[in-house]
Design an enzyme around this catalytic site. Structure first.
Site, PDB file in Angstrom:
ATOM      1  N   TYR A  66       0.828  -1.212   0.000  1.00 57.98           N
ATOM      2  CA  TYR A  66       0.000   0.000   0.000  1.00 57.98           C
ATOM      3  C   TYR A  66       0.854   1.249   0.000  1.00 57.98           C
ATOM      4  O   TYR A  66       2.058   1.200   0.235  1.00 57.98           O
ATOM      5  CB  TYR A  66      -0.961  -0.010   1.197  1.00 57.98           C
ATOM      6  CG  TYR A  66      -0.333   0.331   2.529  1.00 57.98           C
ATOM      7  CD1 TYR A  66       0.496  -0.571   3.185  1.00 57.98           C
ATOM      8  CD2 TYR A  66      -0.558   1.559   3.142  1.00 57.98           C
ATOM      9  CE1 TYR A  66       1.063  -0.249   4.415  1.00 57.98           C
ATOM     10  CE2 TYR A  66       0.012   1.888   4.364  1.00 57.98           C
ATOM     11  CZ  TYR A  66       0.826   0.969   4.999  1.00 57.98           C
ATOM     12  OH  TYR A  66       1.401   1.284   6.206  1.00 57.98           O
ATOM     13  N   GLU A  74      11.905   2.636  14.182  1.00 58.83           N
ATOM     14  CA  GLU A  74      11.058   3.745  13.714  1.00 58.83           C
ATOM     15  C   GLU A  74       9.797   3.791  14.558  1.00 58.83           C
ATOM     16  O   GLU A  74       9.622   2.984  15.475  1.00 58.83           O
ATOM     17  CB  GLU A  74      10.730   3.580  12.217  1.00 58.83           C
ATOM     18  CG  GLU A  74      10.111   2.256  11.877  1.00 58.83           C
ATOM     19  CD  GLU A  74       9.989   1.996  10.381  1.00 58.83           C
ATOM     20  OE1 GLU A  74       9.900   2.937   9.589  1.00 58.83           O
ATOM     21  OE2 GLU A  74       9.973   0.800  10.003  1.00 58.83           O
ATOM     22  N   ARG A  87       7.933   3.874  -4.988  1.00 59.06           N
ATOM     23  CA  ARG A  87       8.085   2.933  -3.866  1.00 59.06           C
ATOM     24  C   ARG A  87       7.072   1.791  -3.995  1.00 59.06           C
ATOM     25  O   ARG A  87       7.378   0.640  -3.680  1.00 59.06           O
ATOM     26  CB  ARG A  87       7.919   3.660  -2.532  1.00 59.06           C
ATOM     27  CG  ARG A  87       8.187   2.741  -1.334  1.00 59.06           C
ATOM     28  CD  ARG A  87       8.198   3.488  -0.015  1.00 59.06           C
ATOM     29  NE  ARG A  87       6.901   4.057   0.289  1.00 59.06           N
ATOM     30  CZ  ARG A  87       6.658   4.891   1.293  1.00 59.06           C
ATOM     31  NH1 ARG A  87       7.632   5.275   2.100  1.00 59.06           N
ATOM     32  NH2 ARG A  87       5.435   5.362   1.509  1.00 59.06           N
ATOM     33  N   LYS A 103       6.418  -2.063   1.853  1.00 65.21           N
ATOM     34  CA  LYS A 103       5.270  -1.450   2.533  1.00 65.21           C
ATOM     35  C   LYS A 103       4.045  -2.359   2.420  1.00 65.21           C
ATOM     36  O   LYS A 103       3.159  -2.134   1.603  1.00 65.21           O
ATOM     37  CB  LYS A 103       4.992  -0.054   1.952  1.00 65.21           C
ATOM     38  CG  LYS A 103       4.141   0.826   2.865  1.00 65.21           C
ATOM     39  CD  LYS A 103       4.264   2.269   2.483  1.00 65.21           C
ATOM     40  CE  LYS A 103       3.277   3.176   3.202  1.00 65.21           C
ATOM     41  NZ  LYS A 103       3.349   3.152   4.652  1.00 65.21           N
TER      42      LYS A 103
HETATM   43  N1  PDD Z   1       2.937   5.200   7.180  1.00 68.65           N
HETATM   44  N2  PDD Z   1       7.628   3.983   8.675  1.00 68.65           N
HETATM   45  C1  PDD Z   1       6.497   3.272   8.707  1.00 68.65           C
HETATM   46  C2  PDD Z   1       6.506   1.965   9.419  1.00 68.65           C
HETATM   47  C3  PDD Z   1       5.332   3.753   8.080  1.00 68.65           C
HETATM   48  O1  PDD Z   1       4.212   3.018   8.091  1.00 68.65           O
HETATM   49  C4  PDD Z   1       5.377   5.011   7.424  1.00 68.65           C
HETATM   50  C5  PDD Z   1       4.178   5.569   6.707  1.00 68.65           C
HETATM   51  C6  PDD Z   1       6.582   5.734   7.429  1.00 68.65           C
HETATM   52  C7  PDD Z   1       6.718   7.075   6.752  1.00 68.65           C
HETATM   53  O2  PDD Z   1       6.693   6.940   5.356  1.00 68.65           O
HETATM   54  P1  PDD Z   1       6.176   8.138   4.427  1.00 68.65           P
HETATM   55  O3  PDD Z   1       6.986   9.329   4.795  1.00 68.65           O
HETATM   56  O4  PDD Z   1       6.425   7.663   3.066  1.00 68.65           O
HETATM   57  O5  PDD Z   1       4.715   8.352   4.760  1.00 68.65           O
HETATM   58  C8  PDD Z   1       7.688   5.185   8.057  1.00 68.65           C
HETATM   59  C9  PDD Z   1       1.720   5.656   6.557  1.00 68.65           C
HETATM   60  C10 PDD Z   1       1.532   7.132   6.644  1.00 68.65           C
HETATM   61  C11 PDD Z   1       0.558   4.850   7.069  1.00 68.65           C
HETATM   62  O6  PDD Z   1       0.726   3.653   7.184  1.00 68.65           O
HETATM   63  O7  PDD Z   1      -0.511   5.396   7.336  1.00 68.65           O
END
Ligand code: PDD
Length: 285
Positions: free
Chosen positions: A33, A179, A52, A147
């Site tokens: 996703y 993270e 990505r 992801k």
């Molecule tokens: N999450 N790390 C994890 C585990 C994440 O799920 C996310 C993003 C990020 C940040 O990635 P980005 O900057 O590309 O949003 C880091 C999204 C926002 C979600 O699952 O809702």
């Protein structure tokens, strides 16, 4: 206004937005996703999100459901149909429908679903207050760079944080922060360096992380891409997270220890302002 959803080529009302119980996303979390920001009706850094997405699919040998241009056209149409001005666009690709078997099916058509969510991103009250986080063990699998929708561990972590009366959790593995539950984690050291874990299989390569580190370097900060301990975080002068749904969000308390004066610090505030200004001006960061 009721929301319009996108399901495999069709724009439908929520009650008609359905997929099969044999969808492998449902049975095996065999799905990937993306969550993209929408500001003033425009997608922010969406090319990077789609890149990505392509990588996530490729790492899992999952066939794309359609071309990137077709995905983007559907995203834009969905934003228009839902009259979304500010919020998020969620997009999920699964390997599709096949009778239950662990091995990848020889033939299945990848499915693509999308929906929008209205969210106050620019003027989030949390940006003024700052987040409180707790540390928790990182219980996730070992390919966090992909992801996928296998999100039970972060979901448990987020719930543990809420149950503890705080906003979010930072995950720790081998004594080092990986993270946040759905965001990348940073500290600002006493000598004003910005430190965040290096990329690898242990964390997601955040699209916001990429942009924010670029802006931070342009603003003259030294970036240190090395993991840090919770102890180092508790002694940092500031901390923050980044994601498409939070931009740069200050963290002011870790495991009950206030950072600095317990208010969002100047570096986090500055980076948030820089990120938002760039997002409103450019779309692709
Ligand atoms: N999450 N790390 C994890 C585990 C994440 O799920 C996310 C993003 C990020 C940040 O990635 P980005 O900057 O590309 O949003 C880091 C999204 C926002 C979600 O699952 O809702």
């Amino acid at each position: 206004m009721s929301r319009t959803f996108y399901v495999n080529g069709d724009f439908v009302a929520e009650e008609n937005a359905k997929i099969s119980v044999l969808d492998r996303g449902f049975l095996f979390a065999d799905a990937v996703y993306e969550v993209s920001t929408v500001l003033k009706g425009k997608l922010i850094d969406n090319k990077a999100h789609l890149k990505r997405l392509a990588r996530s699919m490729s790492e899992l040998s999952m066939a794309p459901p359609c071309s990137e241009a077709e995905i983007e056209a559907a995203q834009l149409e969905l934003i228009k149909l839902n009259e979304l001005d500010e919020g998020l666009l969620y997009l999920q690709v699964s390997r599709g429908v096949a009778d239950r078997d662990f091995a990848y099916p020889a033939k299945s058509k990848s499915s693509l679903v999308m929906f929008t969510q209205v969210k106050n991103l620019l003027n989030s009250p949390m940006a003024e207050q700052g987040l409180h986080v707790i540390s928790i063990p990182d219980m996730r699998w070992k390919r966090r760079d992909i992801k996928t929708v296998g999100l039970l561990a972060p979901s448990m972590g987020k719930q543990a944080a809420l149950d503890a009366g705080v906003h979010d959790a930072w995950m720790v593995e081998d004594g080092l922060v990986t993270e946040g539950t759905s965001n990348n984690a940073y500290i600002v050291t006493k000598d004003r360096k910005i430190q965040t874990r290096h990329l690898g299989h242990e964390i997601l390569s955040g699209i916001t992380r990429h942009a924010v580190l670029k802006f931070a370097a342009e603003a003259g900060y030294t970036i240190v891409e090395e993991p840090f301990t919770i102890e180092a975080a508790r002694q940092a002068s500031e901390a923050f997270i980044t994601s498409a749904s939070t931009f740069v969000m200050p963290v002011v308390n870790i495991d009950g220890v206030e950072l600095g004066d317990g208010k969002p610090g100047p570096v986090s505030k500055q980076l948030r302002l820089i990120y938002i200004k760039a997002a409103l001006e450019h779309q692709d960061l």
